[in-house]
Write an enzyme that holds these catalytic residues in place. Structure first.
Site, PDB file in Angstrom:
ATOM      1  N   ASP A 189       0.834  -1.205   0.000  1.00  0.00           N
ATOM      2  CA  ASP A 189       0.000   0.000   0.000  1.00  0.00           C
ATOM      3  C   ASP A 189       0.867   1.254   0.000  1.00  0.00           C
ATOM      4  O   ASP A 189       1.960   1.249   0.553  1.00  0.00           O
ATOM      5  CB  ASP A 189      -0.915  -0.029   1.240  1.00  0.00           C
ATOM      6  CG  ASP A 189      -2.088   0.922   1.101  1.00  0.00           C
ATOM      7  OD1 ASP A 189      -2.295   1.479   0.000  1.00  0.00           O
ATOM      8  OD2 ASP A 189      -2.789   1.122   2.111  1.00  0.00           O
ATOM      9  N   ASN A 197     -10.744  -2.917  -6.204  1.00  0.00           N
ATOM     10  CA  ASN A 197      -9.962  -1.981  -7.025  1.00  0.00           C
ATOM     11  C   ASN A 197     -10.626  -1.674  -8.371  1.00  0.00           C
ATOM     12  O   ASN A 197     -10.274  -0.683  -9.019  1.00  0.00           O
ATOM     13  CB  ASN A 197      -8.537  -2.515  -7.270  1.00  0.00           C
ATOM     14  CG  ASN A 197      -7.627  -2.410  -6.058  1.00  0.00           C
ATOM     15  OD1 ASN A 197      -6.655  -3.153  -5.920  1.00  0.00           O
ATOM     16  ND2 ASN A 197      -7.903  -1.479  -5.161  1.00  0.00           N
ATOM     17  N   TRP A 198     -11.617  -2.477  -8.786  1.00  0.00           N
ATOM     18  CA  TRP A 198     -12.341  -2.142 -10.033  1.00  0.00           C
ATOM     19  C   TRP A 198     -13.072  -0.815  -9.892  1.00  0.00           C
ATOM     20  O   TRP A 198     -13.460  -0.208 -10.890  1.00  0.00           O
ATOM     21  CB  TRP A 198     -13.358  -3.238 -10.393  1.00  0.00           C
ATOM     22  CG  TRP A 198     -12.742  -4.551 -10.788  1.00  0.00           C
ATOM     23  CD1 TRP A 198     -12.761  -5.704 -10.069  1.00  0.00           C
ATOM     24  CD2 TRP A 198     -12.038  -4.860 -12.003  1.00  0.00           C
ATOM     25  NE1 TRP A 198     -12.093  -6.700 -10.746  1.00  0.00           N
ATOM     26  CE2 TRP A 198     -11.647  -6.212 -11.934  1.00  0.00           C
ATOM     27  CE3 TRP A 198     -11.679  -4.106 -13.133  1.00  0.00           C
ATOM     28  CZ2 TRP A 198     -10.932  -6.840 -12.949  1.00  0.00           C
ATOM     29  CZ3 TRP A 198     -10.965  -4.728 -14.156  1.00  0.00           C
ATOM     30  CH2 TRP A 198     -10.609  -6.075 -14.053  1.00  0.00           C
ATOM     31  N   TRP A 212       2.925   7.894  -2.493  1.00  0.00           N
ATOM     32  CA  TRP A 212       4.343   8.062  -2.842  1.00  0.00           C
ATOM     33  C   TRP A 212       4.461   8.993  -4.052  1.00  0.00           C
ATOM     34  O   TRP A 212       5.282   9.909  -4.077  1.00  0.00           O
ATOM     35  CB  TRP A 212       4.946   6.693  -3.164  1.00  0.00           C
ATOM     36  CG  TRP A 212       6.419   6.713  -3.452  1.00  0.00           C
ATOM     37  CD1 TRP A 212       7.428   6.509  -2.557  1.00  0.00           C
ATOM     38  CD2 TRP A 212       7.037   6.957  -4.720  1.00  0.00           C
ATOM     39  NE1 TRP A 212       8.647   6.605  -3.189  1.00  0.00           N
ATOM     40  CE2 TRP A 212       8.431   6.878  -4.510  1.00  0.00           C
ATOM     41  CE3 TRP A 212       6.565   7.231  -6.002  1.00  0.00           C
ATOM     42  CZ2 TRP A 212       9.351   7.067  -5.536  1.00  0.00           C
ATOM     43  CZ3 TRP A 212       7.478   7.427  -7.026  1.00  0.00           C
ATOM     44  CH2 TRP A 212       8.856   7.348  -6.798  1.00  0.00           C
ATOM     45  N   SER A 234      -8.468  -4.975   4.771  1.00  0.00           N
ATOM     46  CA  SER A 234      -9.000  -4.703   3.432  1.00  0.00           C
ATOM     47  C   SER A 234      -9.347  -5.969   2.642  1.00  0.00           C
ATOM     48  O   SER A 234      -8.954  -6.119   1.492  1.00  0.00           O
ATOM     49  CB  SER A 234      -8.022  -3.839   2.629  1.00  0.00           C
ATOM     50  OG  SER A 234      -7.814  -2.612   3.272  1.00  0.00           O
TER      51      SER A 234
HETATM   52  C1  FPP Z   1      -1.990   0.202  -3.270  1.00  0.00           C
HETATM   53  O1  FPP Z   1      -1.534   1.514  -3.448  1.00  0.00           O
HETATM   54  C2  FPP Z   1      -1.506  -0.643  -4.358  1.00  0.00           C
HETATM   55  C3  FPP Z   1      -2.300  -1.209  -5.301  1.00  0.00           C
HETATM   56  C4  FPP Z   1      -3.754  -1.003  -5.336  1.00  0.00           C
HETATM   57  C5  FPP Z   1      -1.756  -2.026  -6.372  1.00  0.00           C
HETATM   58  C6  FPP Z   1      -0.481  -2.750  -6.084  1.00  0.00           C
HETATM   59  C7  FPP Z   1       0.164  -3.017  -7.363  1.00  0.00           C
HETATM   60  C8  FPP Z   1       1.484  -3.046  -7.613  1.00  0.00           C
HETATM   61  C9  FPP Z   1       2.524  -2.916  -6.590  1.00  0.00           C
HETATM   62  C10 FPP Z   1       1.997  -3.187  -8.981  1.00  0.00           C
HETATM   63  C11 FPP Z   1       1.399  -4.265  -9.828  1.00  0.00           C
HETATM   64  C12 FPP Z   1       1.445  -5.639  -9.304  1.00  0.00           C
HETATM   65  C13 FPP Z   1       2.069  -6.697  -9.869  1.00  0.00           C
HETATM   66  C14 FPP Z   1       1.828  -8.090  -9.368  1.00  0.00           C
HETATM   67  C15 FPP Z   1       3.006  -6.538 -10.969  1.00  0.00           C
HETATM   68  P1  FPP Z   1      -2.603   2.682  -3.540  1.00  0.00           P
HETATM   69  O2  FPP Z   1      -2.768   3.067  -4.966  1.00  0.00           O
HETATM   70  O3  FPP Z   1      -3.883   2.304  -2.875  1.00  0.00           O
HETATM   71  O4  FPP Z   1      -1.879   3.790  -2.745  1.00  0.00           O
HETATM   72  P2  FPP Z   1      -2.532   4.993  -1.930  1.00  0.00           P
HETATM   73  O5  FPP Z   1      -3.290   4.370  -0.782  1.00  0.00           O
HETATM   74  O6  FPP Z   1      -1.338   5.764  -1.495  1.00  0.00           O
HETATM   75  O7  FPP Z   1      -3.417   5.749  -2.882  1.00  0.00           O
END
Ligand code: FPP
Length: 255
Positions: free
Chosen positions: A28, A76-77, A33, A204
């Site tokens: 997460d 996430n969709w 970042w 989650s």
């Molecule tokens: C959470 O960060 C992360 C995700 C929803 C996706 C995780 C995916 C990857 C690390 C890359 C793809 C995966 C593979 C297997 C190649 P967030 O976007 O929710 O962060 P935030 O809470 O700071 O907005």
């Protein structure tokens, strides 16, 4: 992840003493970042893929046998279509760029998640990754993709209800073990340690059944910054925990 608590061991064959056999990670903080640097969210996800590569390598070197990563949840969709499309693109990129090397390193890839609604090209690449690496033994990388723990539990329950209705299973055959066999994670041991990055203190909808006896480590590090030192720090914290599985004494390898 089918074993009941009294069948689990803190470390498994091949895992050095004190190293969790199975680590699961909620990756997460990619968006934050990127935003903190004035970059688009996709840049955070891109750096997240690099953090994933580092972590797979580090986990393998430390002797972790199973690593599960939450790469895309059913929820996430709900993100904007452009971000969903970017994430699908990154998963394809990861498979195309890294599969050969993971295979050379003996990593077995398993996918945990609902097969429906996955774009055809992504599904094909995930299938190929599983098939190519199915006999590898060095480490298992479980990619939770299109994953939701409640949905997983519901589909297992439905499969059991169908078997009972068809007369191929009796109600008394419904046990923790027979239930766990119908989860996406059948045959994968339960996680010993669940790590969540970015300071959020939630599960989650991740591995709700499987994490019943897991230790949790929450770190403020944002996923794109996560590295071997952070993994070692989480393992060091894990080592300090006493795992009692509901009993009164610490248990390292329950009988
Ligand atoms: C959470 O960060 C992360 C995700 C929803 C996706 C995780 C995916 C990857 C690390 C890359 C793809 C995966 C593979 C297997 C190649 P967030 O976007 O929710 O962060 P935030 O809470 O700071 O907005």
């Amino acid at each position: 992840m089918g074993s009941s608590p009294n069948q689990k061991a803190m470390t498994g064959p091949g895992s050095p003493a004190g190293v969790p056999r199975h680590i699961a990670i909620i990756m997460d903080g990619n968006g934050r970042w990127a935003q903190s640097r004035g970059l688009p969210r996709i840049e955070g996800h891109r750096r997240g893929v690099e953090a994933l590569r580092r972590t797979v390598d580090a986990a393998g070197k430390l002797g972790v046998q199973y690593l599960t990563v939450y790469s895309f949840s059913i929820e996430n969709w709900r993100r904007p279509a452009s971000e969903v499309s970017d994430l699908m693109g990154l998963i394809k990129f990861f498979m195309r760029r890294d599969l050969a090397e993971l295979h050379r390193n003996g990593v077995r890839i398993c996918i945990a998640g609902a097969p429906d609604e996955v774009p055809h090209d992504v599904g094909a690449l995930l299938h190929e990754a599983q098939e190519t690496t199915r006999n590898n033994k060095a480490m298992t990388l479980v990619i939770a993709f299109n994953y939701g723990a409640r949905q997983e539990i519901v589909q297992a329950t439905r499969r059991i209800a169908e078997a009972v209705a068809a007369g191929t299973m009796r109600p008394e055959d419904v046990t923790e073990a027979s239930f766990a066999k119908r989860l996406y994670t059948a045959d994968i041991p339960d996680p010993d340690l669940v790590i969540r990055t970015s300071g959020e203190l939630r599960l989650s909808n991740f591995l709700l059944w499987q994490s019943a006896y897991a230790e949790f480590v929450f770190t403020d590090v944002l996923w794109p910054d996560f590295d071997r030192a952070d993994l070692e720090a989480a393992i060091a914290t894990f080592r300090q925990r006493e795992r009692r599985y509901g009993g009164l004494s610490p248990v390292e390898t329950p009988a």
